[in-house]
Design an enzyme around this catalytic site. Sequence first.
Site, mmCIF file in Angstrom:
data_model
loop_
_atom_site.group_PDB
_atom_site.id
_atom_site.type_symbol
_atom_site.label_atom_id
_atom_site.label_comp_id
_atom_site.label_asym_id
_atom_site.label_seq_id
_atom_site.Cartn_x
_atom_site.Cartn_y
_atom_site.Cartn_z
ATOM 1 N N LYS A 11 48.620 25.323 37.632
ATOM 2 C CA LYS A 11 48.905 26.532 38.407
ATOM 3 C C LYS A 11 49.918 26.242 39.527
ATOM 4 O O LYS A 11 50.237 25.079 39.802
ATOM 5 C CB LYS A 11 47.584 27.081 38.953
ATOM 6 C CG LYS A 11 46.615 27.522 37.830
ATOM 7 C CD LYS A 11 45.317 28.087 38.401
ATOM 8 C CE LYS A 11 44.379 28.565 37.290
ATOM 9 N NZ LYS A 11 43.130 29.167 37.861
ATOM 10 N N TYR A 51 45.103 37.973 32.972
ATOM 11 C CA TYR A 51 43.782 37.995 33.613
ATOM 12 C C TYR A 51 43.142 39.388 33.565
ATOM 13 O O TYR A 51 42.289 39.700 34.409
ATOM 14 C CB TYR A 51 43.903 37.516 35.058
ATOM 15 C CG TYR A 51 44.036 36.010 35.196
ATOM 16 C CD1 TYR A 51 42.969 35.158 34.887
ATOM 17 C CD2 TYR A 51 45.222 35.423 35.628
ATOM 18 C CE1 TYR A 51 43.088 33.781 35.005
ATOM 19 C CE2 TYR A 51 45.348 34.037 35.752
ATOM 20 C CZ TYR A 51 44.258 33.222 35.438
ATOM 21 O OH TYR A 51 44.374 31.849 35.558
ATOM 22 N N PHE A 59 38.743 39.743 43.675
ATOM 23 C CA PHE A 59 39.781 38.731 43.888
ATOM 24 C C PHE A 59 41.017 38.945 43.018
ATOM 25 O O PHE A 59 41.955 38.150 43.073
ATOM 26 C CB PHE A 59 39.205 37.333 43.635
ATOM 27 C CG PHE A 59 38.624 37.137 42.250
ATOM 28 C CD1 PHE A 59 39.431 36.870 41.161
ATOM 29 C CD2 PHE A 59 37.252 37.232 42.045
ATOM 30 C CE1 PHE A 59 38.892 36.706 39.891
ATOM 31 C CE2 PHE A 59 36.699 37.061 40.779
ATOM 32 C CZ PHE A 59 37.530 36.800 39.694
ATOM 33 N N ARG A 87 37.229 21.996 29.417
ATOM 34 C CA ARG A 87 36.478 22.611 30.528
ATOM 35 C C ARG A 87 35.694 21.541 31.298
ATOM 36 O O ARG A 87 35.584 21.598 32.527
ATOM 37 C CB ARG A 87 35.525 23.696 30.005
ATOM 38 C CG ARG A 87 36.193 24.922 29.392
ATOM 39 C CD ARG A 87 36.874 25.846 30.366
ATOM 40 N NE ARG A 87 36.033 26.321 31.417
ATOM 41 C CZ ARG A 87 36.335 27.382 32.189
ATOM 42 N NH1 ARG A 87 37.455 28.078 31.986
ATOM 43 N NH2 ARG A 87 35.545 27.746 33.158
ATOM 44 N N THR A 93 34.800 26.106 38.318
ATOM 45 C CA THR A 93 35.815 27.009 38.879
ATOM 46 C C THR A 93 36.002 26.766 40.375
ATOM 47 O O THR A 93 37.126 26.737 40.876
ATOM 48 C CB THR A 93 35.385 28.471 38.634
ATOM 49 O OG1 THR A 93 35.159 28.657 37.232
ATOM 50 C CG2 THR A 93 36.443 29.444 39.128
ATOM 51 N N ARG A 104 39.759 19.540 38.969
ATOM 52 C CA ARG A 104 39.611 20.450 40.108
ATOM 53 C C ARG A 104 39.038 19.723 41.328
ATOM 54 O O ARG A 104 39.431 20.008 42.468
ATOM 55 C CB ARG A 104 38.777 21.663 39.709
ATOM 56 C CG ARG A 104 39.621 22.674 38.895
ATOM 57 C CD ARG A 104 38.781 23.754 38.296
ATOM 58 N NE ARG A 104 39.590 24.891 37.807
ATOM 59 C CZ ARG A 104 39.123 25.823 36.979
ATOM 60 N NH1 ARG A 104 37.884 25.764 36.535
ATOM 61 N NH2 ARG A 104 39.908 26.806 36.586
ATOM 62 N N ASN A 114 42.788 26.831 42.361
ATOM 63 C CA ASN A 114 42.000 25.761 41.761
ATOM 64 C C ASN A 114 42.748 24.919 40.726
ATOM 65 O O ASN A 114 42.141 24.365 39.811
ATOM 66 C CB ASN A 114 40.671 26.305 41.226
ATOM 67 C CG ASN A 114 40.855 27.341 40.143
ATOM 68 O OD1 ASN A 114 41.974 27.595 39.705
ATOM 69 N ND2 ASN A 114 39.759 27.921 39.689
ATOM 70 N N HIS A 117 44.085 25.931 34.753
ATOM 71 C CA HIS A 117 43.364 26.871 33.889
ATOM 72 C C HIS A 117 42.945 26.143 32.625
ATOM 73 O O HIS A 117 43.668 25.276 32.137
ATOM 74 C CB HIS A 117 44.296 28.037 33.504
ATOM 75 C CG HIS A 117 43.728 28.922 32.431
ATOM 76 N ND1 HIS A 117 42.800 29.897 32.702
ATOM 77 C CD2 HIS A 117 43.924 28.946 31.082
ATOM 78 C CE1 HIS A 117 42.464 30.502 31.565
ATOM 79 N NE2 HIS A 117 43.135 29.942 30.574
ATOM 80 N N GLU A 128 45.706 33.064 24.372
ATOM 81 C CA GLU A 128 46.452 32.611 25.550
ATOM 82 C C GLU A 128 47.640 31.728 25.153
ATOM 83 O O GLU A 128 48.708 31.809 25.770
ATOM 84 C CB GLU A 128 45.508 31.867 26.490
ATOM 85 C CG GLU A 128 44.481 32.804 27.118
ATOM 86 C CD GLU A 128 43.354 32.104 27.858
ATOM 87 O OE1 GLU A 128 42.483 32.814 28.396
ATOM 88 O OE2 GLU A 128 43.348 30.857 27.914
HETATM 89 O O1 YYY Z 1 37.780 30.118 33.809
HETATM 90 P P1 YYY Z 1 37.886 29.766 35.264
HETATM 91 O O2 YYY Z 1 39.316 29.635 35.734
HETATM 92 O O3 YYY Z 1 37.068 28.557 35.631
HETATM 93 O O4 YYY Z 1 37.235 30.956 36.121
HETATM 94 P P2 YYY Z 1 37.185 32.533 35.839
HETATM 95 O O5 YYY Z 1 35.810 32.993 36.189
HETATM 96 O O6 YYY Z 1 37.688 32.849 34.476
HETATM 97 O O7 YYY Z 1 38.173 33.121 36.930
HETATM 98 C C1 YYY Z 1 39.580 33.049 36.751
HETATM 99 C C2 YYY Z 1 40.213 32.651 38.062
HETATM 100 O O8 YYY Z 1 39.967 33.653 39.040
HETATM 101 C C3 YYY Z 1 39.660 31.369 38.674
HETATM 102 O O9 YYY Z 1 40.243 30.215 38.121
HETATM 103 C C4 YYY Z 1 40.012 31.552 40.115
HETATM 104 C C5 YYY Z 1 39.861 33.055 40.327
HETATM 105 N N1 YYY Z 1 38.551 33.364 40.918
HETATM 106 C C6 YYY Z 1 38.490 33.605 42.292
HETATM 107 O O10 YYY Z 1 39.520 33.550 42.971
HETATM 108 N N2 YYY Z 1 37.294 33.901 42.873
HETATM 109 C C7 YYY Z 1 36.159 33.962 42.136
HETATM 110 N N3 YYY Z 1 34.999 34.251 42.723
HETATM 111 C C8 YYY Z 1 36.213 33.726 40.747
HETATM 112 C C9 YYY Z 1 37.435 33.428 40.174
HETATM 113 MG MG MG Z 2 38.219 31.802 32.779
#
Ligand code: YYY
Ligand code: MG
Length: 139
Positions: A11, A51, A59, A87, A93, A104, A114, A117, A128
């Site tokens: 990212k 997304y 968010f 993963r 996350t 991460r 974070n 992806h 994707e």
């Molecule tokens: O798949 P992953 O990236 O681990 O998490 P997702 O639940 O798919 O959310 C996508 C992306 O959204 C996450 O990487 C950061 C952001 N996000 C956020 O800013 N705040 C949250 N509470 C949940 C997700």
């Molecule tokens: Mg995700």
Amino acid sequence: MATNRTFTMLKPDSVEKGNIGAILEKITASGFRIVAMKLTQMTTADAQAFYAVHNERPFFGELVEYMTRGPIVAAILEKDNAVEDFRTLIGATNPAEAAEGTIRKLYAASIGENAVHGSDSDENAAIEGAFHFSGREMF
Ligand code: YYY
Ligand code: MG
């Protein structure tokens, strides 16, 4: 796409901090083969579409701003059990909850920024990957 593939993005924060090389080293040292890769920048429409599943979440606006603010490295990775193993390699996350040694934990600043992806299913990995790459960019 075969089910032994996953899709990743390094990212904008990873690119800004100069972490591309370190993260790719960790990915390849963990047994993933790079079968597609490029530096690219998502438009607002791209990020909203990528997304879309999160478009009702509080968010969402910040996520789109962050993901479009600079270039990313997009890549398709191949390995047995790619989606699940990747993963595990990237960690939770929220980096505060990510296991020691995960990407991460090592490189992410916060849940909002974070670092990487990773696709969450074989079906989404295919969707994707196709979002970012044409057939002749996948090897
Ligand atoms: O798949 P992953 O990236 O681990 O998490 P997702 O639940 O798919 O959310 C996508 C992306 O959204 C996450 O990487 C950061 C952001 N996000 C956020 O800013 N705040 C949250 N509470 C949940 C997700
Ligand atoms: Mg995700």
